[in-house]
Design a protein around this motif. Structure first.
Motif, PDB file in Angstrom:
ATOM      1  N   LEU A 125       0.671  -1.328  -0.165  1.00 43.69           N
ATOM      2  CA  LEU A 125       0.180  -0.086   0.047  1.00 43.69           C
ATOM      3  C   LEU A 125       0.696   1.209  -0.055  1.00 43.69           C
ATOM      4  CD1 LEU A 125      -2.863   1.033   0.106  1.00 43.69           C
ATOM      5  CD2 LEU A 125      -2.692   1.184   2.375  1.00 43.69           C
ATOM      6  N   ALA A 126       1.941   1.336   0.943  1.00 39.40           N
ATOM      7  CA  ALA A 126       2.764   2.280   1.089  1.00 39.40           C
ATOM      8  C   ALA A 126       4.085   2.063   1.806  1.00 39.40           C
ATOM      9  CB  ALA A 126       1.949   3.547   1.865  1.00 39.40           C
ATOM     10  N   PHE A 127       4.984   3.181   1.880  1.00 40.39           N
ATOM     11  CA  PHE A 127       6.023   3.182   2.442  1.00 40.39           C
ATOM     12  C   PHE A 127       6.232   3.132   3.864  1.00 40.39           C
ATOM     13  CE2 PHE A 127       8.544   4.775  -1.624  1.00 40.39           C
ATOM     14  CZ  PHE A 127       8.363   3.751  -2.337  1.00 40.39           C
ATOM     15  N   THR A 128       5.306   4.150   4.499  1.00 39.91           N
ATOM     16  CA  THR A 128       5.250   4.221   5.838  1.00 39.91           C
ATOM     17  C   THR A 128       3.954   4.098   6.507  1.00 39.91           C
ATOM     18  OG1 THR A 128       4.457   6.723   5.532  1.00 39.91           O
ATOM     19  CG2 THR A 128       6.951   6.165   5.343  1.00 39.91           C
ATOM     20  N   ASN A 129       3.831   3.687   7.674  1.00 39.60           N
ATOM     21  CA  ASN A 129       2.634   3.729   8.342  1.00 39.60           C
ATOM     22  C   ASN A 129       1.734   4.768   8.331  1.00 39.60           C
ATOM     23  OD1 ASN A 129       3.263   1.209   9.290  1.00 39.60           O
ATOM     24  ND2 ASN A 129       4.200   1.668  11.055  1.00 39.60           N
ATOM     25  N   GLU A 130       2.430   5.966   8.276  1.00 41.20           N
ATOM     26  CA  GLU A 130       1.632   7.169   8.136  1.00 41.20           C
ATOM     27  C   GLU A 130       0.932   7.370   7.041  1.00 41.20           C
ATOM     28  OE1 GLU A 130       4.504   7.284  11.520  1.00 41.20           O
ATOM     29  OE2 GLU A 130       4.710   6.868   9.391  1.00 41.20           O
ATOM     30  N   GLU A 131       1.787   7.152   5.798  1.00 39.37           N
ATOM     31  CA  GLU A 131       0.890   7.128   4.549  1.00 39.37           C
ATOM     32  C   GLU A 131      -0.287   6.121   4.496  1.00 39.37           C
ATOM     33  OE1 GLU A 131       4.564   8.523   1.690  1.00 39.37           O
ATOM     34  OE2 GLU A 131       4.364   6.493   2.086  1.00 39.37           O
ATOM     35  N   ALA A 132       0.005   4.937   4.834  1.00 40.37           N
ATOM     36  CA  ALA A 132      -1.106   3.970   4.935  1.00 40.37           C
ATOM     37  C   ALA A 132      -2.128   4.239   5.584  1.00 40.37           C
ATOM     38  CB  ALA A 132      -0.571   2.624   5.513  1.00 40.37           C
ATOM     39  N   GLU A 133      -2.027   5.137   7.005  1.00 42.44           N
ATOM     40  CA  GLU A 133      -3.328   5.274   7.677  1.00 42.44           C
ATOM     41  C   GLU A 133      -3.964   6.477   6.900  1.00 42.44           C
ATOM     42  OE1 GLU A 133      -4.533   3.818  10.057  1.00 42.44           O
ATOM     43  OE2 GLU A 133      -2.879   2.506  10.928  1.00 42.44           O
ATOM     44  N   GLU A 134      -3.133   7.211   6.391  1.00 43.34           N
ATOM     45  CA  GLU A 134      -3.903   8.608   5.665  1.00 43.34           C
ATOM     46  C   GLU A 134      -4.623   7.791   4.351  1.00 43.34           C
ATOM     47  OE1 GLU A 134      -2.903  12.986   3.854  1.00 43.34           O
ATOM     48  OE2 GLU A 134      -1.004  11.474   4.423  1.00 43.34           O
ATOM     49  N   ILE A 135      -4.074   6.957   3.537  1.00 43.22           N
ATOM     50  CA  ILE A 135      -4.851   6.303   2.619  1.00 43.22           C
ATOM     51  C   ILE A 135      -6.225   5.532   3.223  1.00 43.22           C
ATOM     52  CG2 ILE A 135      -4.849   4.868   0.780  1.00 43.22           C
ATOM     53  CD1 ILE A 135      -1.845   5.120   0.619  1.00 43.22           C
ATOM     54  N   ALA A 136      -5.856   4.909   4.344  1.00 46.49           N
ATOM     55  CA  ALA A 136      -7.057   4.380   4.785  1.00 46.49           C
ATOM     56  C   ALA A 136      -8.049   5.069   5.207  1.00 46.49           C
ATOM     57  CB  ALA A 136      -6.788   3.289   5.820  1.00 46.49           C
ATOM     58  N   LYS A 137      -7.801   6.283   5.885  1.00 47.33           N
ATOM     59  CA  LYS A 137      -8.762   7.206   6.226  1.00 47.33           C
ATOM     60  C   LYS A 137      -9.730   7.661   4.899  1.00 47.33           C
ATOM     61  CE  LYS A 137      -9.223  11.617   8.980  1.00 47.33           C
ATOM     62  NZ  LYS A 137      -9.842  12.224   7.959  1.00 47.33           N
ATOM     63  N   THR A 138      -8.962   7.953   4.072  1.00 50.21           N
ATOM     64  CA  THR A 138      -9.659   8.391   2.724  1.00 50.21           C
ATOM     65  C   THR A 138     -10.386   7.605   2.144  1.00 50.21           C
ATOM     66  OG1 THR A 138      -7.705   9.893   2.213  1.00 50.21           O
ATOM     67  CG2 THR A 138      -9.295   9.839   0.514  1.00 50.21           C
ATOM     68  N   VAL A 139      -9.862   6.357   2.045  1.00 48.29           N
ATOM     69  CA  VAL A 139     -10.720   5.231   1.564  1.00 48.29           C
ATOM     70  C   VAL A 139     -12.304   4.882   2.191  1.00 48.29           C
ATOM     71  CG1 VAL A 139     -10.853   2.624   1.312  1.00 48.29           C
ATOM     72  CG2 VAL A 139      -8.773   4.114   0.386  1.00 48.29           C
ATOM     73  N   LYS A 140     -12.024   4.958   3.492  1.00 45.97           N
ATOM     74  CA  LYS A 140     -12.908   4.621   4.363  1.00 45.97           C
ATOM     75  C   LYS A 140     -14.228   5.756   4.342  1.00 45.97           C
ATOM     76  CE  LYS A 140     -10.602   1.515   7.445  1.00 45.97           C
ATOM     77  NZ  LYS A 140     -10.128   1.438   9.106  1.00 45.97           N
ATOM     78  N   GLU A 141     -13.739   6.994   4.444  1.00 40.29           N
ATOM     79  CA  GLU A 141     -14.540   8.056   4.244  1.00 40.29           C
ATOM     80  C   GLU A 141     -15.181   8.095   3.007  1.00 40.29           C
ATOM     81  OE1 GLU A 141     -11.937  11.386   4.956  1.00 40.29           O
ATOM     82  OE2 GLU A 141     -12.197  11.365   7.268  1.00 40.29           O
ATOM     83  N   SER A 142     -14.619   7.724   1.811  1.00 39.15           N
ATOM     84  CA  SER A 142     -15.106   7.917   0.534  1.00 39.15           C
ATOM     85  C   SER A 142     -16.277   6.795   0.295  1.00 39.15           C
ATOM     86  CB  SER A 142     -14.093   7.615  -0.484  1.00 39.15           C
ATOM     87  OG  SER A 142     -13.690   5.993  -0.627  1.00 39.15           O
ATOM     88  N   GLY A 143     -16.203   5.691   1.050  1.00 39.26           N
ATOM     89  CA  GLY A 143     -17.223   4.396   0.795  1.00 39.26           C
ATOM     90  C   GLY A 143     -17.117   3.639  -0.347  1.00 39.26           C
ATOM     91  N   ILE A 144     -15.907   3.792  -0.998  1.00 40.15           N
ATOM     92  CA  ILE A 144     -15.551   3.061  -2.089  1.00 40.15           C
ATOM     93  C   ILE A 144     -15.093   1.517  -1.728  1.00 40.15           C
ATOM     94  CG2 ILE A 144     -14.986   4.874  -3.647  1.00 40.15           C
ATOM     95  CD1 ILE A 144     -12.173   2.908  -2.477  1.00 40.15           C
TER      96      ILE A 144
END
Length: 344
Positions: A117-136
């Protein structure tokens, strides 16, 4: 996208039309060695159509688009703002994942992505937050979990026939470096985030997590055999809460016997190799026997994702599993860099 389809059956034609949902999918990125594989899977799937391809490198993207017989779209924003495009298959460099995945999610596009998914835990968590908020609907590609032998291994483990599992080992290797068939950009750490462990080693890592649960620490040893700027030979050892150990072995420098899985417990053991599963337990009187009947393979993740977009089943390997793999990789590489155990 919906279309009307004439239904024909053997010997007769039924004179009515049935509405089918055909998903319109764009490919984002021609960087990865699996771009062609995933793209052709979308073209072969009767429930999807491949509409275009974008890449941050116009020359590379145009060449891949021509091979696939689809238009090259040089403008990512144009792809993501197109209301006719319902989902994206992401095969960019891993370094581009945060930008591309979050932009796609914010645009409401369903996402299938190559790991990690990503290089860092912070990037991964940010992506996850965006994905969950989008509902996709989100799927990351963990294809080994579809294999009959691995499905059977998980069933045996969960049945208790092995007792308390104390040791797990997954070896996944090929000769991409020694035989010279991996593309040069796979050795560019700025794009990949690492070498063999980050790429091929993702399969043992997510398999160990799937079978054994959350680890408490990891220790790594990475080497280079061919002098590449990233590791091409790698081992990480995971420690679990109950004292069990999990070994993730990978590399680009081995020929033959590309895959092995071992599970050992207090009551029995099993091994997967060459698409065979052999096990021993109390019911076999401790003798190693071949499991004669294996379960059917699951659909490949990209096909299961397309099915889920059409309301048929659940998309596998969601965003939380994607974040978990990044967490394992971050720990493994931190251990290698520091020469010390990394505690999660």
């Amino acid at each position: 996208m919906k279309r009307k389809a004439l239904r024909r059956f053997t010997g007769i034609t039924i004179n009515f039309f049935q509405e089918e949902t055909i998903m319109n999918i764009a490919v984002l990125g021609a960087w990865h060695v699996h771009t062609m594989e995933y793209s052709t899977a979308l073209q072969k799937n009767p429930d999807s159509t491949l509409c275009c391809l974008w890449d941050s490198d116009p020359e590379r993207g145009a060449q891949m688009a021509e091979k696939l017989g689809v238009p090259f779209q040089p403008d990512l924003d144009a792809v993501l703002s197109d209301p006719s495009i319902e989902g994206v298959s992401v095969t960019t460099a891993t370094s581009e994942h945060p930008q591309v995945l979050m932009a796609a999610a914010k645009a409401g596009k369903h996402i299938f992505t190559e790991k990690v998914l990503a290089f860092t835990n912070e990037e991964a968590e940010e992506i996850a937050k965006t994905v969950k908020e989008s509902g996709i609907i989100f799927t990351i590609s963990y294809p080994h979990k579809t294999r009959p032998t691995l499905k059977a291994a998980k069933e045996i483990l969960e049945s208790g026939k092995l007792g308390q599992v104390t040791y797990a080992r997954v070896r996944n290797v090929h000769n991409g470096s020694t035989a010279g068939w991996l593309p040069p950009h796979f050795y560019n750490a700025a794009e990949t985030g690492g070498g063999a462990m980050m790429d091929l080693g993702a399969h043992p890592m997510y398999t160990l997590h799937w079978l054994m649960g959350e680890p408490k620490s990891v220790v790594s040893m990475f080497t280079t055999v061919t002098g590449k700027p990233v590791e091409d030979n790698a081992v990480s050892v995971l420690e679990f809460e109950n004292g069990a150990l999990g070994v993730s072995e990978t590399g680009f420098v081995s020929t033959g016997l590309p895959y092995v899985l071992e599970l050992s417990g207090t009551k029995g053991s099993l091994m997967v190799h060459n698409d065979l599963l052999e096990y021993s337990s109390e019911e076999t009187e401790g003798k190693l026997v071949k499991l004669e009947t294996l379960p059917e393979p699951d659909p490949m993740p990209i096909d299961a994702w397309i099915a889920a977009l059409g309301g048929k089943g659940t998309a596998p390997n969601g965003i939380d599993e994607a974040v978990a793999l990044t967490r394992l990789m971050v720990g493994a590489y931190e251990s290698y860099r520091t020469g010390a155990k990394n505690v999660f």
